[in-house]
Design a protein around this motif. Structure first.
Motif, PDB file in Angstrom:
ATOM      1  N   TYR A  44      33.037  13.457  77.439  1.00 40.51           N
ATOM      2  CA  TYR A  44      31.669  13.766  77.848  1.00 40.51           C
ATOM      3  C   TYR A  44      30.765  14.245  76.717  1.00 40.51           C
ATOM      4  CZ  TYR A  44      32.885  13.147  82.735  1.00 40.51           C
ATOM      5  OH  TYR A  44      33.263  12.603  83.936  1.00 40.51           O
ATOM      6  N   GLY A  45      31.340  14.773  75.655  1.00 37.84           N
ATOM      7  CA  GLY A  45      30.516  15.307  74.578  1.00 37.84           C
ATOM      8  C   GLY A  45      29.783  14.234  73.801  1.00 37.84           C
ATOM      9  N   THR A  46      28.494  14.501  73.488  1.00 38.89           N
ATOM     10  CA  THR A  46      27.742  13.634  72.579  1.00 38.89           C
ATOM     11  C   THR A  46      27.476  14.343  71.259  1.00 38.89           C
ATOM     12  OG1 THR A  46      25.567  14.386  73.362  1.00 38.89           O
ATOM     13  CG2 THR A  46      26.589  12.543  74.538  1.00 38.89           C
ATOM     14  N   ALA A  47      27.670  15.677  71.251  1.00 41.09           N
ATOM     15  CA  ALA A  47      27.523  16.480  70.038  1.00 41.09           C
ATOM     16  C   ALA A  47      28.536  17.617  70.117  1.00 41.09           C
ATOM     17  CB  ALA A  47      26.098  17.027  69.916  1.00 41.09           C
TER      18      ALA A  47
ATOM     19  N   PHE B 199      35.777  16.697  88.488  1.00 37.17           N
ATOM     20  CA  PHE B 199      35.133  15.398  88.269  1.00 37.17           C
ATOM     21  C   PHE B 199      33.775  15.317  88.974  1.00 37.17           C
ATOM     22  CE2 PHE B 199      39.744  13.878  87.944  1.00 37.17           C
ATOM     23  CZ  PHE B 199      39.751  14.074  86.560  1.00 37.17           C
ATOM     24  N   ALA B 200      33.670  15.948  90.155  1.00 36.97           N
ATOM     25  CA  ALA B 200      32.387  15.951  90.867  1.00 36.97           C
ATOM     26  C   ALA B 200      31.331  16.725  90.085  1.00 36.97           C
ATOM     27  CB  ALA B 200      32.560  16.551  92.261  1.00 36.97           C
ATOM     28  N   LEU B 201      31.721  17.890  89.544  1.00 35.71           N
ATOM     29  CA  LEU B 201      30.789  18.696  88.758  1.00 35.71           C
ATOM     30  C   LEU B 201      30.347  17.953  87.504  1.00 35.71           C
ATOM     31  CD1 LEU B 201      29.297  21.281  87.960  1.00 35.71           C
ATOM     32  CD2 LEU B 201      31.458  22.155  87.029  1.00 35.71           C
ATOM     33  N   LEU B 202      31.306  17.352  86.811  1.00 32.73           N
ATOM     34  CA  LEU B 202      30.976  16.628  85.590  1.00 32.73           C
ATOM     35  C   LEU B 202      30.069  15.437  85.884  1.00 32.73           C
ATOM     36  CD1 LEU B 202      34.452  16.697  83.797  1.00 32.73           C
ATOM     37  CD2 LEU B 202      32.446  18.099  83.280  1.00 32.73           C
ATOM     38  N   GLY B 203      30.310  14.772  86.998  1.00 33.09           N
ATOM     39  CA  GLY B 203      29.460  13.647  87.384  1.00 33.09           C
ATOM     40  C   GLY B 203      28.036  14.103  87.664  1.00 33.09           C
ATOM     41  N   PHE B 204      27.903  15.248  88.302  1.00 34.55           N
ATOM     42  CA  PHE B 204      26.572  15.779  88.596  1.00 34.55           C
ATOM     43  C   PHE B 204      25.843  16.149  87.301  1.00 34.55           C
ATOM     44  CE2 PHE B 204      23.658  19.237  89.731  1.00 34.55           C
ATOM     45  CZ  PHE B 204      22.921  18.609  90.727  1.00 34.55           C
ATOM     46  N   LEU B 205      26.556  16.817  86.398  1.00 29.77           N
ATOM     47  CA  LEU B 205      25.947  17.194  85.118  1.00 29.77           C
ATOM     48  C   LEU B 205      25.573  15.954  84.305  1.00 29.77           C
ATOM     49  CD1 LEU B 205      28.279  20.170  84.123  1.00 29.77           C
ATOM     50  CD2 LEU B 205      25.889  20.325  84.859  1.00 29.77           C
ATOM     51  N   GLU B 206      26.408  14.925  84.370  1.00 30.37           N
ATOM     52  CA  GLU B 206      26.110  13.684  83.649  1.00 30.37           C
ATOM     53  C   GLU B 206      24.830  13.045  84.179  1.00 30.37           C
ATOM     54  OE1 GLU B 206      26.657  10.271  81.086  1.00 30.37           O
ATOM     55  OE2 GLU B 206      27.031  12.428  81.020  1.00 30.37           O
ATOM     56  N   SER B 207      24.614  13.138  85.493  1.00 32.34           N
ATOM     57  CA  SER B 207      23.379  12.590  86.056  1.00 32.34           C
ATOM     58  C   SER B 207      22.162  13.373  85.557  1.00 32.34           C
ATOM     59  CB  SER B 207      23.434  12.612  87.585  1.00 32.34           C
ATOM     60  OG  SER B 207      23.340  13.923  88.096  1.00 32.34           O
TER      61      SER B 207
ATOM     62  N   GLU C 194      43.257   9.989  82.905  1.00 26.62           N
ATOM     63  CA  GLU C 194      43.279   8.558  82.640  1.00 26.62           C
ATOM     64  C   GLU C 194      43.069   7.759  83.925  1.00 26.62           C
ATOM     65  OE1 GLU C 194      45.261  10.763  81.435  1.00 26.62           O
ATOM     66  OE2 GLU C 194      45.052  10.581  79.261  1.00 26.62           O
ATOM     67  N   ARG C 195      43.717   8.225  84.990  1.00 29.55           N
ATOM     68  CA  ARG C 195      43.585   7.521  86.273  1.00 29.55           C
ATOM     69  C   ARG C 195      42.146   7.597  86.794  1.00 29.55           C
ATOM     70  NH1 ARG C 195      47.893   7.979  91.246  1.00 29.55           N
ATOM     71  NH2 ARG C 195      46.739   6.742  92.775  1.00 29.55           N
ATOM     72  N   GLN C 196      41.520   8.770  86.650  1.00 26.53           N
ATOM     73  CA  GLN C 196      40.139   8.934  87.101  1.00 26.53           C
ATOM     74  C   GLN C 196      39.197   8.022  86.324  1.00 26.53           C
ATOM     75  OE1 GLN C 196      38.646  10.526  89.507  1.00 26.53           O
ATOM     76  NE2 GLN C 196      36.525  10.318  88.833  1.00 26.53           N
ATOM     77  N   LEU C 197      39.378   7.956  85.012  1.00 28.84           N
ATOM     78  CA  LEU C 197      38.484   7.160  84.175  1.00 28.84           C
ATOM     79  C   LEU C 197      38.716   5.656  84.354  1.00 28.84           C
ATOM     80  CD1 LEU C 197      38.612   9.437  81.039  1.00 28.84           C
ATOM     81  CD2 LEU C 197      36.596   8.992  82.438  1.00 28.84           C
ATOM     82  N   GLU C 198      39.932   5.280  84.729  1.00 33.95           N
ATOM     83  CA  GLU C 198      40.188   3.875  85.040  1.00 33.95           C
ATOM     84  C   GLU C 198      39.485   3.483  86.333  1.00 33.95           C
ATOM     85  OE1 GLU C 198      44.391   3.547  85.186  1.00 33.95           O
ATOM     86  OE2 GLU C 198      44.658   3.402  83.008  1.00 33.95           O
ATOM     87  N   GLU C 199      39.527   4.396  87.335  1.00 36.05           N
ATOM     88  CA  GLU C 199      38.924   4.098  88.634  1.00 36.05           C
ATOM     89  C   GLU C 199      37.402   4.235  88.607  1.00 36.05           C
ATOM     90  OE1 GLU C 199      40.833   6.668  91.425  1.00 36.05           O
ATOM     91  OE2 GLU C 199      42.805   5.724  91.199  1.00 36.05           O
ATOM     92  N   SER C 200      36.916   5.206  87.819  1.00 36.02           N
ATOM     93  CA  SER C 200      35.463   5.447  87.730  1.00 36.02           C
ATOM     94  C   SER C 200      35.088   5.591  86.263  1.00 36.02           C
ATOM     95  CB  SER C 200      35.079   6.709  88.502  1.00 36.02           C
ATOM     96  OG  SER C 200      35.479   6.627  89.838  1.00 36.02           O
ATOM     97  N   PRO C 201      34.978   4.485  85.525  1.00 37.94           N
ATOM     98  CA  PRO C 201      34.660   4.556  84.091  1.00 37.94           C
ATOM     99  C   PRO C 201      33.347   5.289  83.853  1.00 37.94           C
ATOM    100  CG  PRO C 201      35.290   2.332  84.726  1.00 37.94           C
ATOM    101  CD  PRO C 201      35.105   3.097  85.999  1.00 37.94           C
TER     102      PRO C 201
END
Length: 495
Positions: free
Chosen positions: A457-460, A428-436, A240-247
């Motif tokens: 993170y899931g869309t399906a 969080f760094a890995l997920l951010g990279f994959l999201e890009s 929750e804290r991570q998503l508040e700071e970096s939505p």
């Protein structure tokens, strides 16, 4: 009578490392204590367990210096990688081996083996099956069962639930809480929600292996949340804290529903002539992040192996409209990250591991150097470039396996539990990279047990049960919408 376990002024240095891992570390555990060690990946938590048990330097030759070291006489150790624990090829033989060493009469063994498996929730139709045929989570249960059979006075637990599904994680920690009441327990674990019911003392380490806090659970969480966030240590509420700071900024999805990257129809995967996984109709499109979930042993990893053609398959499996069996150099088009990162390593250094696939592609050395340096920095591995991959911590191995696999920029990425063993910062760094990558049009298929990750993170959403994989996106979306509505009414956070 149990003795105190301790080290005084411990210094340790792995061959090839420029720096000491510990500098005059002093640490002790009193008889009956339940201690949880928390710290970022690679800070030395697993190494400390091995020193406290005596595995280092008695079984694992590592230069160690200390004023005093006291190790227990009666102990059991659950390794981070369950495969490194097994001595025998079959489940019943592995447990019988433990009982033989305890001089248990043969006629009593079958009942004890059945009880041990039942205790950890490993239900098998036949106990005499190859360990190699078990899923990662099932292997983890077996490793715990083998150690519990020893009935040791001291237990060292190195991420014993990392590969378990949420149900299994909860069940295992409930079992451990019951059987460890009178034992000394030292735990390393990133998934801490259920551990806190057992552990009463937390010890926080920084990236250099220095103790920064030591005390009761509530006091540590109350006073050191900023330090834990900075060091990448998991704590309740960190998501929750991570998503508040970096939505998470999704914006418009990059979806081409008419042109899927991966399309499956009447698809089946076989092992030893038996159907192990099947799916009637599935498709993954550019810009989709497909979460694959299911209980341990349901067939999630087998599905990914089938897509990669590691096992025999039948039916339709097309990559960008072309039968996948006819795709030459499939690894250049599809990135695949194994559940166990060690299965992927082929080079003697981290740098060469990263460069390996690029050299196979015939890229120029200048381009190889640029890409490798970029990914070493991104995955926080620059300081380990000359290390052998097998000398890394589990979290570092995981980061290397992902980085070395996706460095070619493939559009379809298959990941089998890529975040297990990672601290929060690297997760969080890995997920951010994959999201890009997703935003640029890649399709991601990820096997994970992390419900929070899946939700954000899931869309399906594809679910595997009893060897059948189905697209459950519509059902999951409805359930999430209902959950989010409830959370908003309660003033909670919903991504």
């Amino acid at each position: 009578m149990e003795q105190q376990i301790y080290v005084e002024k411990l210094k340790l240095k792995f061959p090839g490392d420029a720096e000491l891992l510990f500098r005059d570390l002093t640490f002790s555990v009193a008889p009956g204590e339940k201690v949880l060690l928390l710290g970022p990946s690679g800070c030395g938590k697993s190494t400390l367990l091995q020193v406290l048990s005596g595995l280092i330097p008695q079984s694992i030759e590592v230069p160690v210096k200390a004023d005093k070291i006291a190790t227990p006489a009666s102990w059991g150790y659950v390794f981070q990688d369950p495969d490194s624990q097994f001595c025998m090829p079959y489940v019943d033989e592995e447990l019988a081996f433990v009982l033989e060493n305890l001089a248990v009469p043969r006629e009593e063994m079958a009942a004890r083996i059945d009880f041990a498996l039942q205790q950890v929730g490993l239900e098998l139709a036949d106990n005499h099956i190859p360990i190699a045929s078990l899923s990662g989570g099932m292997k983890q249960r077996l490793a715990i069962a083998s150690v519990l059979l020893l009935d040791p006075e001291v237990l060292f637990l190195d991420e014993p639930s990392a590969m378990l599904d949420p149900e299994g994680t909860k069940a295992i920690w409930e079992v451990l809480q019951q059987v460890c009441r009178d034992k000394t327990v030292v735990i390393v674990e990133h998934k801490i929600d259920h551990v806190l019911a057992l552990a009463e003392r937390l010890v926080l380490f920084d990236a250099s292996g220095r103790i920064i806090a030591d005390g009761p659970n509530e006091a540590i969480f109350s006073a050191y949340k900023d330090e834990m966030k900075e060091q990448g240590i998991w704590f309740p509420g960190v998501w929750e804290r991570q998503l508040e700071e970096s939505p998470l900024q999704r914006g418009e999805a990059f979806l081409e529903r008419q042109n899927p990257l991966l399309e499956l129809r009447d698809f089946k995967g076989f092992r030893n002539g038996e159907t192990k996984i099947e799916g009637t109709e599935l498709a993954a499109c550019p810009g989709e992040w497909v979460i694959i979930q299911g209980q341990n042993g349901a067939g999630k990893s087998t599905f990914l192996h089938a897509v990669m053609q590691f096992i025999k398959t039948s039916g339709r499996c097309e990559l960008e409209g072309k039968p996948i069996k006819k795709v030459k150099k499939l690894a250049e088009r599809v990135a695949f990250v194994f559940q166990n990162p060690e299965y992927q390593f082929v080079a003697n250094t981290v740098y060469e591991e990263m460069a390996y696939s690029l050299r196979l592609d015939g890229k120029a050395e200048l381009e190889i150097g640029r890409l490798v340096e970029e990914h070493l920095e991104l995955f926080q591995l620059s300081g380990h470039r000359d290390k052998n991959p097998f000398q890394l911590s589990m979290g570092q191995k995981r980061r290397l396996s992902v980085a070395a696999t996706i460095i070619q920029g493939q559009r379809l990425i298959l990941l089998d539990e890529p975040t297990f063993g990672l601290d929060s910062k690297n997760t969080f760094a890995l997920l951010g990279f994959l999201e890009s990558y997703r935003k640029k049009g890649a399709a991601i298929l990820m096997v994970t047990h992390d419900e929070v990750l899946a939700r954000h993170y899931g869309t399906a959403f594809w679910t595997v049960a009893e060897g059948e994989i189905r697209d459950m996106t519509a059902s999951v979306a409805d359930a999430q919408a209902e959950l989010c509505a409830d959370l908003r009414l309660e003033g909670g956070l919903c991504g």
